[in-house]
Design a protein around this motif. Structure first.
Motif, PDB file in Angstrom:
ATOM      1  N   ARG A  19      16.203 -31.677 -15.615  1.00 41.35           N
ATOM      2  CA  ARG A  19      17.188 -32.736 -15.363  1.00 41.35           C
ATOM      3  C   ARG A  19      18.579 -32.290 -15.773  1.00 41.35           C
ATOM      4  NH1 ARG A  19      14.743 -37.720 -14.550  1.00 41.35           N
ATOM      5  NH2 ARG A  19      12.505 -37.657 -14.923  1.00 41.35           N
ATOM      6  N   ARG A  20      18.643 -31.704 -16.961  1.00 36.29           N
ATOM      7  CA  ARG A  20      19.904 -31.185 -17.475  1.00 36.29           C
ATOM      8  C   ARG A  20      20.434 -30.110 -16.531  1.00 36.29           C
ATOM      9  NH1 ARG A  20      21.981 -28.799 -22.473  1.00 36.29           N
ATOM     10  NH2 ARG A  20      24.203 -29.045 -22.106  1.00 36.29           N
ATOM     11  N   ALA A  21      19.541 -29.280 -16.040  1.00 34.50           N
ATOM     12  CA  ALA A  21      19.934 -28.205 -15.127  1.00 34.50           C
ATOM     13  C   ALA A  21      20.497 -28.785 -13.836  1.00 34.50           C
ATOM     14  CB  ALA A  21      18.730 -27.309 -14.836  1.00 34.50           C
ATOM     15  N   LEU A  22      19.838 -29.818 -13.314  1.00 34.71           N
ATOM     16  CA  LEU A  22      20.318 -30.441 -12.074  1.00 34.71           C
ATOM     17  C   LEU A  22      21.698 -31.032 -12.257  1.00 34.71           C
ATOM     18  CD1 LEU A  22      17.451 -32.390 -10.268  1.00 34.71           C
ATOM     19  CD2 LEU A  22      18.779 -30.448  -9.441  1.00 34.71           C
ATOM     20  N   VAL A  23      21.922 -31.644 -13.419  1.00 37.54           N
ATOM     21  CA  VAL A  23      23.238 -32.231 -13.695  1.00 37.54           C
ATOM     22  C   VAL A  23      24.309 -31.137 -13.694  1.00 37.54           C
ATOM     23  CG1 VAL A  23      24.619 -33.398 -15.465  1.00 37.54           C
ATOM     24  CG2 VAL A  23      22.320 -34.222 -14.934  1.00 37.54           C
ATOM     25  N   ASP A  38       8.222 -27.026  -6.791  1.00 41.15           N
ATOM     26  CA  ASP A  38       8.163 -28.470  -7.044  1.00 41.15           C
ATOM     27  C   ASP A  38       9.365 -29.177  -6.426  1.00 41.15           C
ATOM     28  OD1 ASP A  38       6.215 -27.494  -8.674  1.00 41.15           O
ATOM     29  OD2 ASP A  38       7.377 -27.765 -10.520  1.00 41.15           O
ATOM     30  N   VAL A  39       9.113 -30.330  -5.899  1.00 38.93           N
ATOM     31  CA  VAL A  39      10.194 -31.146  -5.351  1.00 38.93           C
ATOM     32  C   VAL A  39      10.380 -32.365  -6.239  1.00 38.93           C
ATOM     33  CG1 VAL A  39      10.978 -32.500  -3.371  1.00 38.93           C
ATOM     34  CG2 VAL A  39       9.732 -30.353  -3.005  1.00 38.93           C
ATOM     35  N   ILE A  40      11.636 -32.610  -6.583  1.00 41.33           N
ATOM     36  CA  ILE A  40      11.958 -33.770  -7.403  1.00 41.33           C
ATOM     37  C   ILE A  40      12.544 -34.828  -6.472  1.00 41.33           C
ATOM     38  CG2 ILE A  40      13.386 -34.594  -9.302  1.00 41.33           C
ATOM     39  CD1 ILE A  40      13.615 -31.449  -9.944  1.00 41.33           C
ATOM     40  N   ARG A  41      11.965 -36.011  -6.507  1.00 37.27           N
ATOM     41  CA  ARG A  41      12.488 -37.069  -5.643  1.00 37.27           C
ATOM     42  C   ARG A  41      13.210 -38.116  -6.475  1.00 37.27           C
ATOM     43  NH1 ARG A  41       9.849 -35.618  -1.020  1.00 37.27           N
ATOM     44  NH2 ARG A  41       7.829 -34.761  -1.575  1.00 37.27           N
ATOM     45  N   THR A  42      14.386 -38.463  -6.023  1.00 38.78           N
ATOM     46  CA  THR A  42      15.085 -39.595  -6.631  1.00 38.78           C
ATOM     47  C   THR A  42      15.110 -40.692  -5.570  1.00 38.78           C
ATOM     48  OG1 THR A  42      17.263 -38.929  -5.849  1.00 38.78           O
ATOM     49  CG2 THR A  42      16.562 -38.036  -7.970  1.00 38.78           C
ATOM     50  N   VAL A  43      15.742 -41.801  -5.874  1.00 38.06           N
ATOM     51  CA  VAL A  43      15.757 -42.916  -4.930  1.00 38.06           C
ATOM     52  C   VAL A  43      16.347 -42.469  -3.593  1.00 38.06           C
ATOM     53  CG1 VAL A  43      16.566 -45.277  -4.554  1.00 38.06           C
ATOM     54  CG2 VAL A  43      16.056 -44.486  -6.861  1.00 38.06           C
ATOM     55  N   SER A  44      17.429 -41.696  -3.654  1.00 36.41           N
ATOM     56  CA  SER A  44      18.140 -41.378  -2.418  1.00 36.41           C
ATOM     57  C   SER A  44      17.927 -39.942  -1.929  1.00 36.41           C
ATOM     58  CB  SER A  44      19.637 -41.620  -2.635  1.00 36.41           C
ATOM     59  OG  SER A  44      20.067 -40.937  -3.796  1.00 36.41           O
ATOM     60  N   TYR A  47      15.123 -32.853  -4.381  1.00 35.60           N
ATOM     61  CA  TYR A  47      15.631 -31.523  -4.726  1.00 35.60           C
ATOM     62  C   TYR A  47      14.462 -30.622  -5.054  1.00 35.60           C
ATOM     63  CZ  TYR A  47      19.720 -34.394  -5.928  1.00 35.60           C
ATOM     64  OH  TYR A  47      20.742 -35.284  -5.912  1.00 35.60           O
ATOM     65  N   GLN A  48      14.664 -29.330  -4.829  1.00 30.07           N
ATOM     66  CA  GLN A  48      13.739 -28.347  -5.398  1.00 30.07           C
ATOM     67  C   GLN A  48      14.069 -28.245  -6.877  1.00 30.07           C
ATOM     68  OE1 GLN A  48      11.764 -27.757  -2.465  1.00 30.07           O
ATOM     69  NE2 GLN A  48      11.761 -25.600  -3.055  1.00 30.07           N
ATOM     70  N   ARG A  49      13.063 -28.181  -7.710  1.00 30.28           N
ATOM     71  CA  ARG A  49      13.343 -28.042  -9.134  1.00 30.28           C
ATOM     72  C   ARG A  49      13.919 -26.648  -9.401  1.00 30.28           C
ATOM     73  NH1 ARG A  49      10.494 -26.040 -13.385  1.00 30.28           N
ATOM     74  NH2 ARG A  49       8.529 -25.913 -12.260  1.00 30.28           N
ATOM     75  N   PRO A  50      15.103 -26.561 -10.017  1.00 35.68           N
ATOM     76  CA  PRO A  50      15.682 -25.240 -10.291  1.00 35.68           C
ATOM     77  C   PRO A  50      14.895 -24.521 -11.379  1.00 35.68           C
ATOM     78  CG  PRO A  50      17.122 -26.978 -11.140  1.00 35.68           C
ATOM     79  CD  PRO A  50      15.954 -27.662 -10.475  1.00 35.68           C
TER      80      PRO A  50
END
Ligand SMILES: [Zn+2]
Length: 167
Positions: A19-23, A38-44, A47-50
């Motif tokens: 999460r910190r990395a994505l930010v 891995d794919v990270i899904r948010t509401v909108s 992302y591929q997990r970095p």
């Protein structure tokens, strides 16, 4: 689920949550070098997990903590090799003897076998005509934290390899 962060010069700097990395990436502070499956899904979005990111600007790494030069710590630094003869060391020696004002620090302590320790006694290297093959100092532990992670992610390996080779 963690991400390896490289400094702008490619040296490993830290391990953070994805999460910190994505930010960091979304704020354009860092660029993704390697993604996991891995794919990270948010509401909108999704992302591929970095797996590995690199900072866009070089930051000065935090200064390593300097530990006190305990007997065990000095033996470990010198890999239990006598500084004078290279044999197995079981004790430590003050290069400049304590009786001559030699301090008990990383610069004046070396691993030593009991035979050399006995021969050296309270004499200095000059008095004995002995030399040291290296300059003692604090152990490098800049990347110690990396060892805290038992199993580095597969995607980290190429970057840790670079670190090992250039260390
Ligand atoms: Zn020795």
């Amino acid at each position: 689920m963690r991400t390896l962060v490289l400094n702008a010069g490619y040296e490993p700097l830290a391990v953070v949550s994805y999460r910190r990395a994505l930010v960091l990436v979304l704020n354009e502070k860092a660029t993704v070098l390697s993604e996991s499956d891995d794919v990270i899904r948010t509401v909108s979005d999704s992302y591929q997990r970095p797996a590995v990111i690199i900072l866009n600007r070089y930051i000065r790494p935090p200064a390593p903590r300097v530990r006190t030069a305990s007997r065990l710590a000095v033996l470990r630094r010198d890999r239990y090799e006598c500084a004078y003869c290279g044999q197995h060391a079981e004790t430590i020696d003050h290069i400049v003897p304590r009786s001559q004002g030699g301090p008990s620090d990383w610069f004046n302590l070396v691993a030593c076998c009991s035979r050399c320790n006995h021969r050296k006694g309270n004499k200095s290297l000059n008095q004995l005509g002995w030399t040291l093959s290296f300059t003692p100092g604090p152990p490098t532990q800049q990347y110690r934290w990396l060892k805290d992670f038992d199993r580095p992610a597969v995607e980290w390996q190429p970057y840790l390899g670079y670190w090992e080779k250039t260390r």
